[in-house]
Design a protein around this motif. Structure first.
Motif, mmCIF file in Angstrom:
data_model
loop_
_atom_site.group_PDB
_atom_site.id
_atom_site.type_symbol
_atom_site.label_atom_id
_atom_site.label_comp_id
_atom_site.label_asym_id
_atom_site.label_seq_id
_atom_site.Cartn_x
_atom_site.Cartn_y
_atom_site.Cartn_z
ATOM 1 N N SER A 106 0.833 -1.211 0.000
ATOM 2 C CA SER A 106 0.000 0.000 0.000
ATOM 3 C C SER A 106 0.865 1.257 0.000
ATOM 4 C CB SER A 106 -0.908 -0.006 1.235
ATOM 5 O OG SER A 106 -1.772 -1.116 1.237
ATOM 6 N N LEU A 107 1.908 1.276 0.847
ATOM 7 C CA LEU A 107 2.790 2.437 0.917
ATOM 8 C C LEU A 107 3.540 2.636 -0.389
ATOM 9 C CD1 LEU A 107 4.160 4.769 2.288
ATOM 10 C CD2 LEU A 107 5.541 3.144 3.615
ATOM 11 N N ASP A 108 3.986 1.539 -0.996
ATOM 12 C CA ASP A 108 4.701 1.657 -2.260
ATOM 13 C C ASP A 108 3.787 2.191 -3.355
ATOM 14 O OD1 ASP A 108 7.371 1.063 -3.507
ATOM 15 O OD2 ASP A 108 6.088 -0.061 -4.871
ATOM 16 N N LYS A 109 2.556 1.736 -3.378
ATOM 17 C CA LYS A 109 1.599 2.218 -4.382
ATOM 18 C C LYS A 109 1.275 3.694 -4.170
ATOM 19 C CE LYS A 109 -3.038 1.375 -6.256
ATOM 20 N NZ LYS A 109 -2.598 1.230 -7.662
ATOM 21 N N LEU A 110 0.987 4.071 -2.935
ATOM 22 C CA LEU A 110 0.622 5.457 -2.651
ATOM 23 C C LEU A 110 1.779 6.419 -2.897
ATOM 24 C CD1 LEU A 110 -1.472 4.977 0.616
ATOM 25 C CD2 LEU A 110 -2.337 5.615 -1.647
ATOM 26 N N SER A 111 3.018 5.943 -2.711
ATOM 27 C CA SER A 111 4.184 6.816 -2.901
ATOM 28 C C SER A 111 4.716 6.790 -4.331
ATOM 29 C CB SER A 111 5.303 6.403 -1.937
ATOM 30 O OG SER A 111 5.817 5.118 -2.264
ATOM 31 N N GLY A 112 4.113 5.983 -5.187
ATOM 32 C CA GLY A 112 4.593 5.914 -6.564
ATOM 33 C C GLY A 112 5.855 5.099 -6.717
ATOM 34 N N GLY A 113 6.009 4.042 -5.910
ATOM 35 C CA GLY A 113 7.169 3.157 -6.052
ATOM 36 C C GLY A 113 8.424 3.663 -5.392
ATOM 37 N N ARG A 114 8.280 4.387 -4.285
ATOM 38 C CA ARG A 114 9.449 4.996 -3.634
ATOM 39 C C ARG A 114 9.891 4.272 -2.369
ATOM 40 N NH1 ARG A 114 8.186 10.656 -2.001
ATOM 41 N NH2 ARG A 114 5.971 10.383 -2.411
ATOM 42 N N PHE A 115 9.264 3.172 -2.018
ATOM 43 C CA PHE A 115 9.483 2.564 -0.708
ATOM 44 C C PHE A 115 10.490 1.414 -0.746
ATOM 45 C CE2 PHE A 115 7.874 -0.470 2.661
ATOM 46 C CZ PHE A 115 8.441 0.227 3.718
ATOM 47 N N SER A 116 11.356 1.377 0.262
ATOM 48 C CA SER A 116 12.230 0.232 0.539
ATOM 49 C C SER A 116 11.987 -0.175 1.981
ATOM 50 C CB SER A 116 13.707 0.590 0.362
ATOM 51 O OG SER A 116 13.972 1.033 -0.956
ATOM 52 N N ILE A 117 11.957 -1.470 2.234
ATOM 53 C CA ILE A 117 11.696 -1.931 3.592
ATOM 54 C C ILE A 117 12.989 -2.433 4.226
ATOM 55 C CG2 ILE A 117 10.907 -4.219 2.786
ATOM 56 C CD1 ILE A 117 8.926 -4.095 5.237
ATOM 57 N N GLY A 118 13.499 -1.639 5.145
ATOM 58 C CA GLY A 118 14.638 -2.067 5.941
ATOM 59 C C GLY A 118 14.122 -2.871 7.113
ATOM 60 N N ILE A 119 14.700 -4.041 7.336
ATOM 61 C CA ILE A 119 14.192 -4.921 8.390
ATOM 62 C C ILE A 119 15.320 -5.363 9.316
ATOM 63 C CG2 ILE A 119 12.209 -5.708 7.050
ATOM 64 C CD1 ILE A 119 15.045 -8.120 7.443
ATOM 65 N N GLY A 120 14.937 -5.631 10.574
ATOM 66 C CA GLY A 120 15.882 -6.155 11.543
ATOM 67 C C GLY A 120 15.237 -7.272 12.331
ATOM 68 N N ILE A 121 16.052 -8.028 13.061
ATOM 69 C CA ILE A 121 15.513 -9.155 13.820
ATOM 70 C C ILE A 121 15.138 -8.769 15.239
ATOM 71 C CG2 ILE A 121 16.862 -10.766 12.421
ATOM 72 C CD1 ILE A 121 18.615 -11.233 14.947
ATOM 73 N N GLY A 122 15.526 -7.556 15.686
ATOM 74 C CA GLY A 122 15.202 -7.112 17.030
ATOM 75 C C GLY A 122 16.264 -7.506 18.051
ATOM 76 N N TRP A 123 16.302 -6.776 19.156
ATOM 77 C CA TRP A 123 17.309 -7.016 20.188
ATOM 78 C C TRP A 123 16.724 -7.020 21.606
ATOM 79 C CZ3 TRP A 123 17.491 -3.092 23.734
ATOM 80 C CH2 TRP A 123 16.967 -1.852 23.330
ATOM 81 N N SER A 124 15.498 -6.511 21.772
ATOM 82 C CA SER A 124 14.908 -6.369 23.093
ATOM 83 C C SER A 124 14.021 -7.564 23.436
ATOM 84 C CB SER A 124 14.088 -5.075 23.181
ATOM 85 O OG SER A 124 13.344 -5.037 24.380
ATOM 86 N N ARG A 125 14.489 -8.392 24.343
ATOM 87 C CA ARG A 125 13.675 -9.533 24.776
ATOM 88 C C ARG A 125 12.366 -9.057 25.408
ATOM 89 N NH1 ARG A 125 14.394 -14.950 25.989
ATOM 90 N NH2 ARG A 125 16.605 -14.865 25.414
ATOM 91 N N GLU A 126 12.422 -7.955 26.151
ATOM 92 C CA GLU A 126 11.225 -7.427 26.794
ATOM 93 C C GLU A 126 10.156 -7.045 25.771
ATOM 94 O OE1 GLU A 126 14.724 -6.395 29.517
ATOM 95 O OE2 GLU A 126 14.323 -6.396 27.366
ATOM 96 N N GLU A 127 10.586 -6.521 24.638
ATOM 97 C CA GLU A 127 9.643 -6.134 23.592
ATOM 98 C C GLU A 127 8.942 -7.368 23.013
ATOM 99 O OE1 GLU A 127 9.506 -3.027 19.843
ATOM 100 O OE2 GLU A 127 11.446 -3.770 20.536
ATOM 101 N N PHE A 128 9.707 -8.403 22.737
ATOM 102 C CA PHE A 128 9.120 -9.636 22.219
ATOM 103 C C PHE A 128 8.159 -10.253 23.235
ATOM 104 C CE2 PHE A 128 12.317 -9.171 19.050
ATOM 105 C CZ PHE A 128 11.965 -9.985 17.983
ATOM 106 N N GLU A 129 8.535 -10.237 24.502
ATOM 107 C CA GLU A 129 7.675 -10.809 25.528
ATOM 108 C C GLU A 129 6.365 -10.053 25.636
ATOM 109 O OE1 GLU A 129 10.146 -10.740 28.990
ATOM 110 O OE2 GLU A 129 11.181 -12.610 28.473
#
Length: 285
Positions: A106-129
C-alpha cells in the motif's frame, strides 16, 4: 554517493508539522531517502543490551513518542513526490508477514514506487515478551517472513509454506508498484551481514564507529557474498556513522557505499526544522 536523512518518527521528529517540513525540505535539498525506525514497545529498565552503542543502552528515552514507521512514512509520502522512503529498521519478526506485505504494498503504491523496507531481527527480549512472540529463533523467523512477503508481492494468487507462516491461495492487493520491494537488512554483526549476502537486497549499517569500521564490514560482506556465489555489486549499501564528516564521503564511495545516512533530531519548530535540513545539505555539498 547519495545522502539519506534519518530524522523522522521519534521525539520532535514525530510531530506532524515537523514531519511535513523535514520531508519537503529534504526533497528540495536533494536528499535521496527519508528513513524511519521502529520500536513497538520500550521499557524503563531493560536487561537486553542495545547492540549499537558501546555501553549497551539506547539513547532514546522510554517515554519518547515513536511513530509507527509505516504510518509516519505514508504521512511523509503525502508531503513529497520524489524522495525515497525506507524503514530503518522495521522489526519484522514482531509482525504478521501478511499484514506487513499488505502495508508495504500500500505504501509503495501510494508513494509511486518509492518505498524500501529495511528490516531487523530485534534485540529487546522485553519487547518480544510484551508482544507474545518468541525471542529465540527470531533470525529464522525473519528469513521465513521475507520469503513469504516476496511471494505475496510477486503472485496474484499466493501460496507459501514455511516454518513460521503458511497460507494458501490468497489474494493480497494492492501489489507494490515496484512488484518486488527492496528488502534492506539492518545490523552490523557477521550474522546480519550473512543475511544480506544470502537473501537481502541491501544493507543498512547503523551507528558504525568510523570509515575503518565500514571498510571492515564491507570486506566481510564481500567474503560472505563470495561464499554463496553472489555478486556484491547487486547490493544497495547504506550506512550511518556515529560522527560523520564530509571529507570522509569520498572514501565511503570508494568502498562501494551507495548512501550515507545522516542520523539526527530536528528542531521542534517546523520553520527551524526546514532550515536545519537545508543547512545539513549545504554542509555536505
Amino acid at each position: 554517493m547519495r545522502l539519506g536523512l534519518h530524522a523522522l518518527g521519534i521525539g520532535t521528529g514525530a510531530e506532524p508539522a515537523v514531519i511535513r517540513a523535514v520531508a519537503g525540505a529534504a526533497e528540495r535539498s536533494g536528499f535521496a531517502t527519508l528513513w524511519a525506525g521502529e520500536h513497538v514497545v520500550m521499557v524503563d529498565e531493560s536487561d537486553s543490551p542495545y547492540p549499537y552503542s558501546d555501553d549497551g543502552t539506547i539513547a532514546v528515552p522510554a517515554d519518547a513518542d515513536w511513530i509507527d514507521p509505516m504510518i509516519g512514512l505514508a504521512f511523509a509520502a503525502s508531503a513529497t513526490s520524489r524522495i525515497g522512503l525506507a524503514t530503518g529498521v522495521l522489526l519484522l519478526p514482531e509482525h504478521n508477514p501478511v499484514i506487513v506485505a499488505k502495508q508495504a504494498g500500500s505504501l509503495d503504491k501510494l508513494s509511486g514506487g518509492r518505498f524500501s523496507i529495511g528490516i531487523g531481527i530485534g534485540w529487546s527480549r522485553e519487547e518480544f515478551e510484551a508482544l507474545g512472540i518468541p525471542f529465540e529463533r527470531r533470525a529464522a523467523r525473519t528469513a521465513d517472513y521475507v520469503a513469504a512477503m516476496r511471494t505475496i508481492w510477486r503472485d496474484d494468487i499466493a501460496s507459501y509454506t514455511g516454518e513460521f507462516t503458511t497460507f494458501a491461495s490468497i489474494r493480497v492487493h494492492p501489489k507494490p508498484q515496484q512488484r518486488r520491494i527492496p528488502v534492506l537488512c539492518g545490523g552490523n554483526s557477521d550474522a546480519a551481514l550473512r543475511r544480506v549476502a544470502q537473501w537481502g537486497d541491501g544493507w543498512y549499517g547503523f551507528n558504525l564507529r568510523d570509515v575503518d569500521d565500514v571498510a571492515a564490514k564491507v570486506a566481510t560482506l564481500r567474503g560472505l557474498c563470495e561464499q554463496v556465489g553472489r555478486d556484491p555489486a547487486e547490493l544497495r549499501l547504506s550506512v550511518a556513522l556515529r560522527e560523520p564528516r564530509a571529507p570522509e564521503a569520498g572514501r565511503l564511495a570508494e568502498l562501494g557505499i551507495d548512501e550515507l545516512v545522516l542520523v539526527a533530531s530536528p528542531p521542534q519548530d517546523p520553520v527551524a526544522a526546514a532550515q536545519w535540513v537545508t543547512d545539513l545539505a549545504t554542509d555536505w555539498q
